[in-house]
Design an enzyme around this catalytic site. Structure first.
Site, PDB file in Angstrom:
ATOM      1  N   CYS A 112      50.351  68.686  86.680  1.00 38.94           N
ATOM      2  CA  CYS A 112      50.947  68.429  85.367  1.00 38.94           C
ATOM      3  C   CYS A 112      52.165  67.520  85.488  1.00 38.94           C
ATOM      4  O   CYS A 112      52.472  66.759  84.572  1.00 38.94           O
ATOM      5  CB  CYS A 112      51.317  69.735  84.682  1.00 38.94           C
ATOM      6  SG  CYS A 112      52.397  70.808  85.652  1.00 38.94           S
ATOM      7  N   HIS A 420      55.425  74.541  84.482  1.00 38.38           N
ATOM      8  CA  HIS A 420      54.504  73.570  83.877  1.00 38.38           C
ATOM      9  C   HIS A 420      55.286  72.425  83.240  1.00 38.38           C
ATOM     10  O   HIS A 420      56.294  72.639  82.569  1.00 38.38           O
ATOM     11  CB  HIS A 420      53.658  74.278  82.817  1.00 38.38           C
ATOM     12  CG  HIS A 420      52.616  73.417  82.187  1.00 38.38           C
ATOM     13  ND1 HIS A 420      51.654  72.752  82.904  1.00 38.38           N
ATOM     14  CD2 HIS A 420      52.390  73.106  80.874  1.00 38.38           C
ATOM     15  CE1 HIS A 420      50.871  72.071  82.079  1.00 38.38           C
ATOM     16  NE2 HIS A 420      51.297  72.270  80.850  1.00 38.38           N
TER      17      HIS A 420
END
Length: 472
Positions: A112, A420
């Site tokens: 990510c 994330h």
């Protein structure tokens, strides 16, 4: 019979018989029945990396009682609005206004950080153009060449309207070949998986790699070439270093390049400007030729040259010896959508900026007066003017020290090696888009302003500002 345990959020599903399924897609269909997580939103880990749909399960060395992790939301997706029929000729050249979103990037297992960074850099039109025009030499096949060519191809795939999402596997492979630390793996209860990486470090190494391959002319009066990444993102500090323990030692002044500004965060930091001020004045320890020992010095930095695009890093991670990890500072630090860095510049540089800023202020005042007195321009003329303004390259023009926010990379989590990353990007049509890997959605500017931190929600980590060529 090989049975595994599947964990999803706080739910645990025991005795899932792997032998009942031939491929990864078959297993995902079963998991959808159990959890109501749609197959296309599932990420299954613990069977040797991210499980692919075409993976033959019998080829994997799965142990009895092995734990499998399922990631994905079971929230029902909103039904698409009922719209009138749209014909192809009506769509051409107007896709964005009809709610079509650009392509996202597939998460290849803790990538990510890469996805958010690539979508952020793609907002820079001068970089897009340079990559589009890049043709690798027929001879040579060095790693920087591979990274540049594969990034060019990734950008091209992202512009392909026929795709829903792009898998950046060639680009990732080239980057990991050049920087093996980005291929490190972590041992977890679900087996070995690729470790999470730092988005700020990734961008720094990426710009360093593609810079030598993307050269532009230094100026209109010179044939010398310069890296386009330096032209777009590099600035200069005038640094003065003063010995605080000896008035006799002369102050040392030197020039120092930068590719980003840092926002230091302490108990008093509540906004970006305060954090920038703190980063430009710091105490360092170094050897003193006057005192013949180490002494404390005050290092003060002032900007002597600004880049067209300004990267700002929130220094949110600090090393915790007790936990042996980089812990995150969650403090709420507000950031503006329009940033003025004039006060952080040298006096000589301010004189240069004053000429441009005053001219732009006068231009804006005249435009306001003209708008009040003139008849409103025809819509088609106004649209043409908007296009002309957008097409001007920021590689040309004078510095203003005024910037508008173009992108934000956020981090959600408590440590640098977990969590994330998401990219929030303002596109050419002035829409804010949220790039959460392969999921792309539109958000409001107010939602972007809420990314300032203070909790476990998405927190701004990197900002990208674009130089303004008009007065705010």
């Amino acid at each position: 019979m090989v049975k595994v345990i599947v964990k999803w959020n706080k739910n645990v599903y025991k005795d899932i018989e792997i032998d009942d399924f031939k491929t990864g897609a078959d297993l995902k269909k079963k998991l959808q029945e159990l959890t109501n997580v749609p197959v296309d939103r599932q990420k299954v880990m613990g069977l040797g990396g991210l499980l692919k749909d075409d993976q033959i399960l019998s080829d994997l060395k799965i142990k009895i009682g092995q734990t499998v992790q399922l990631l994905g939301s079971a929230d029902s997706l909103p039904e698409p609005p009922k719209e009138k029929t749209v014909f192809a000729e009506d769509v051409t050249g107007n896709e964005e206004s009809l709610g079509f979103y650009p392509n996202g990037l597939v998460n290849l297992g803790n990538t990510c950080y890469l996805n958010a960074a690539v979508q952020t850099l793609k907002v820079v039109p001068e970089l897009r153009t340079a990559l589009k025009e890049y043709t690798p030499p027929s001879s040579g096949n060095d790693l920087e060449q591979k990274i540049t060519a594969s990034l060019r191809d990734t950008f091209k795939d992202l512009d392909d309207n026929g795709k829903n999402s792009v898998t950046p596997d060639r680009f990732l492979q080239a980057f990991r070949s050049a920087y093996p630390q980005f291929a490190e793996k972590s041992r977890t209860e679900f087996g070995e998986i690729y470790a999470q990486q730092d988005a700020d470090e990734f961008i720094s190494k990426l710009l360093f790699s593609i810079g030598p391959k993307l050269q532009v002319t230094e100026s209109s009066s010179s044939d010398q070439k310069k890296s386009i990444t330096d032209k777009l993102f590099s600035g200069q500090f005038q640094v003065s270093i003063k010995n605080t323990e000896s008035a006799e030692e002369p102050i040392k002044t030197e020039q120092e390049g930068f590719h980003k500004l840092s926002c230091y965060i302490n108990q008093q930091t509540s906004n970006l400007n305060y954090g920038l001020e703190q980063s430009m004045q710091e105490t360092i320890e170094k050897n003193s030729p006057t005192l013949n020992r180490n002494a404390l010095y005050m290092k003060t930095s002032k900007i002597s040259k600004l880049p067209p695009y300004l990267l700002v890093n929130f220094v949110r991670f600090e090393w915790k010896n007790r936990d042996k990890t980089k812990a995150k500072i969650l403090r709420d630090v507000k950031f503006p959508t329009t940033l003025d860095v004039y006060d952080y510049c040298t006096d000589d540089y301010k004189k240069t900026l004053d000429v441009t800023r005053e001219a732009l202020r006068k231009q804006k005042e005249e435009a306001i007066l003209k708008k009040k007195s003139d008849v409103v321009e025809p819509e088609e003329k106004k649209m043409k003017m908007d296009v002309d303004v957008q097409s001007v390259s920021l590689l040309e023009g004078d510095d203003t020290a005024w910037y508008e926010l173009s992108a934000v990379i956020t981090h959600k989590g408590r440590t640098s090696n977990s969590g994330h990353y998401v990219g929030w990007v303002k596109d050419d049509n002035k829409r804010w888009l949220k790039y959460d890997d392969d999921e792309v959605s539109e958000v409001s500017q107010e939602e972007v302003k809420k990314l300032s931190g203070g909790g476990d929600w998405h927190t701004a980590y990197l900002l990208l500002y674009k130089r303004m060529n008009e007065a705010p």
